[in-house]
Write a protein that holds these residues in place. Structure first.
Motif, PDB file in Angstrom:
ATOM      1  N   SER A   1       1.758   3.353  -0.653  1.00 39.57           N
ATOM      2  CA  SER A   1       1.292   2.089  -0.785  1.00 39.57           C
ATOM      3  C   SER A   1       0.341   1.647   0.214  1.00 39.57           C
ATOM      4  CB  SER A   1       2.661   1.424  -0.541  1.00 39.57           C
ATOM      5  OG  SER A   1       3.672   1.655  -1.574  1.00 39.57           O
ATOM      6  N   LYS A   2       0.447   2.198   1.516  1.00 39.52           N
ATOM      7  CA  LYS A   2      -0.520   1.781   2.500  1.00 39.52           C
ATOM      8  C   LYS A   2      -1.908   2.278   1.893  1.00 39.52           C
ATOM      9  CE  LYS A   2       3.033   1.479   6.166  1.00 39.52           C
ATOM     10  NZ  LYS A   2       3.337   2.105   7.540  1.00 39.52           N
TER      11      LYS A   2
ATOM     12  N   SER B   1      14.298   5.132  -5.298  1.00 37.47           N
ATOM     13  CA  SER B   1      14.004   4.446  -4.087  1.00 37.47           C
ATOM     14  C   SER B   1      12.405   4.637  -3.977  1.00 37.47           C
ATOM     15  CB  SER B   1      14.579   5.429  -2.892  1.00 37.47           C
ATOM     16  OG  SER B   1      13.985   6.527  -2.722  1.00 37.47           O
ATOM     17  N   TYR B   2      11.653   5.568  -4.713  1.00 41.65           N
ATOM     18  CA  TYR B   2      10.278   5.722  -4.529  1.00 41.65           C
ATOM     19  C   TYR B   2       9.654   4.575  -5.203  1.00 41.65           C
ATOM     20  CZ  TYR B   2       5.650   7.549  -5.388  1.00 41.65           C
ATOM     21  OH  TYR B   2       4.139   7.734  -5.254  1.00 41.65           O
TER      22      TYR B   2
ATOM     23  N   LEU C   1       7.491   1.096  -4.003  1.00 38.21           N
ATOM     24  CA  LEU C   1       6.126   0.813  -4.332  1.00 38.21           C
ATOM     25  C   LEU C   1       6.196  -0.627  -5.034  1.00 38.21           C
ATOM     26  CD1 LEU C   1       4.941   3.846  -6.649  1.00 38.21           C
ATOM     27  CD2 LEU C   1       4.036   3.007  -4.634  1.00 38.21           C
ATOM     28  N   SER C   2       7.126  -0.897  -5.711  1.00 39.36           N
ATOM     29  CA  SER C   2       7.076  -2.247  -6.268  1.00 39.36           C
ATOM     30  C   SER C   2       6.971  -3.444  -5.239  1.00 39.36           C
ATOM     31  CB  SER C   2       8.237  -2.492  -7.285  1.00 39.36           C
ATOM     32  OG  SER C   2       9.556  -2.699  -6.485  1.00 39.36           O
ATOM     33  N   LYS C   3       7.710  -3.162  -4.305  1.00 37.24           N
ATOM     34  CA  LYS C   3       7.353  -4.230  -3.052  1.00 37.24           C
ATOM     35  C   LYS C   3       6.102  -4.274  -2.303  1.00 37.24           C
ATOM     36  CE  LYS C   3      12.595  -3.790  -2.499  1.00 37.24           C
ATOM     37  NZ  LYS C   3      13.329  -3.359  -1.519  1.00 37.24           N
ATOM     38  N   MET C   4       5.509  -3.214  -2.155  1.00 39.00           N
ATOM     39  CA  MET C   4       4.523  -3.205  -1.400  1.00 39.00           C
ATOM     40  C   MET C   4       2.979  -3.249  -1.981  1.00 39.00           C
ATOM     41  SD  MET C   4       5.645  -0.325   1.471  1.00 39.00           S
ATOM     42  CE  MET C   4       4.243  -0.783   2.481  1.00 39.00           C
TER      43      MET C   4
END
Length: 379
Positions: A135-136, A171-172, A176-179
């Motif tokens: 994500s970063k 969890s992966y 991702l969806s949050k970031m």
């Protein structure tokens, strides 16, 4: 109001083959003739794309990529430049970011405005920690390329199978969806790496976890995982729509003339027979087409020695008499098919065991030969 349509294109993302600039030019022209939309450059065999991703492209390789971009642009084909940064949870992330932006900057200087990041096929635990790293990187690259340029990505969990259970429990994907911004399209292969079907309800289920636009990465015709096989039959088992996906990209074989046939199958306005005829494939090939249809087609049945012998008569017109560039691409698969038929004929006719084993040992791998003859002796 302009109706939304599913864009279609070509993904050079397979293992085992590396296309030449001439091959890519042929595919780009085919995309143009079929009114398709995009080409994604991300071959696994390009070391600067994957295994040596931290190194910039040398001048001669960079020139080939620039030519690809220029040709694609001249034909109205959107050309994406992809990078596979092999970054794990134990790597120096600051250094990784530096290397990624260095490569993206080179791509920008070559004229690219459309980019892709591939995080597929890496041996890391598919958890929220890995997702945070990805994500970063995605956010950093999106900021770096600026407005007016585009970015797409392939996650490490790129099919249901890799979610190890229900998608909602990944969890992966949840991390991702949050970031990541919801505007970055995500590549997805379906329930499997090679999916028998990809349905509307499958994508709706995915959208309950991550709401980014979905581009189908379709491995239906890929043969890097089964290099003795070739699939050129009808494109089927897909029932998604523009309501759930934005595009579909075909990741096929890396054989440019064969892939041109495959793209025509995906475009869908001609029948398989018409496509083969347009490519000057001998009509007798239709008799063995059922053996080359698709990865999920029911295997064609062989009804005894007589039918095998009839099919073997086609070996000369298809392997020897037919001369063309397409035949050169198909020759290994055709020869393998007829070798298999020959073996089956000899096996059914119960020729002497020693002679048959000697014949097979010259044509098949030792493990396969051992299994065949050990099982036969056990009967």
């Amino acid at each position: 109001m302009v109706k939304k349509v599913i864009k279609k294109g070509f993904i050079e993302g397979f293992y085992g083959r590396f296309m030449s600039p001439e091959d890519r030019a042929l595919v780009l022209n085919k995309l143009k003739s079929l009114s398709m939309d995009f080409y994604i450059y991300g071959p696994k065999e390009d070391p600067f794309h994957r295994s040596e991703w931290t190194s910039v492209y040398p001048e001669n390789k960079a020139k080939d990529l620039q030519d690809l971009k220029v040709q694609g642009e001249s034909l109205g084909i959107r050309t994406y430049m992809a990078l596979s940064p092999l970054i794990g949870t134990s790597d120096d992330l600051n250094k990784a970011h530096e290397n990624i932006l260095k490569k993206i900057n080179q791509f920008k200087k070559l004229g690219f405005v459309d980019f892709a990041l591939f995080f597929d096929d890496v041996d890391y635990e598919r958890n929220d920690h890995l997702a945070n790293i990805h994500s970063k990187i995605l956010c950093s690259v999106k900021d770096f390329i600026g407005e007016g340029n585009s970015l797409i990505f392939c996650p490490t969990v790129y099919c249901n199978r890799f979610a190890s259970g229900d998608l909602s429990n990944s969890s992966y994907l949840k991390a991702l969806s949050k970031m990541i911004p919801e505007t970055i399209p995500m590549l997805w292969t379906g329930k499997e790496v090679v999916s028998e079907t990809i349905k509307e309800e499958d994508i709706i289920q995915l959208k309950q976890v991550i709401n980014n636009p979905i581009i189908i990465w379709d491995n239906y015709y890929a043969n890097d995982y089964c290099p003795r096989k070739l699939f050129i039959g009808e494109y089927q088992g897909r029932s998604f729509s523009e309501k759930t996906i934005s595009a579909v990209g075909i990741n096929p074989t890396g054989l440019p003339l064969t892939d041109s046939i495959i793209l025509a199958q995906v475009e869908g306005s001609m029948s398989t027979k018409e496509i083969l005829n347009e490519n000057n494939v001998p009509e007798c090939f239709n008799k063995i087409l059922p053996f080359f249809n698709g990865p999920f087609d029911k295997p064609a049945e062989l009804e005894g020695i007589e039918q095998i012998e009839d099919l073997l008569k086609l070996s000369s017109p298809l392997c020897i008499d037919w001369k063309s560039e397409l035949q050169l691409e198909w020759a290994p698969y055709l020869w393998n098919f007829f070798i298999d038929l020959n073996f089956l004929k000899k096996f059914y006719k119960a020729e002497d065991q020693k002679g048959l084993e000697e014949w097979a040992s010259q044509r098949y791998s030792n493990p396969l030969s051992e299994i065949i003859f050990r099982n036969n002796k056990d009967k």
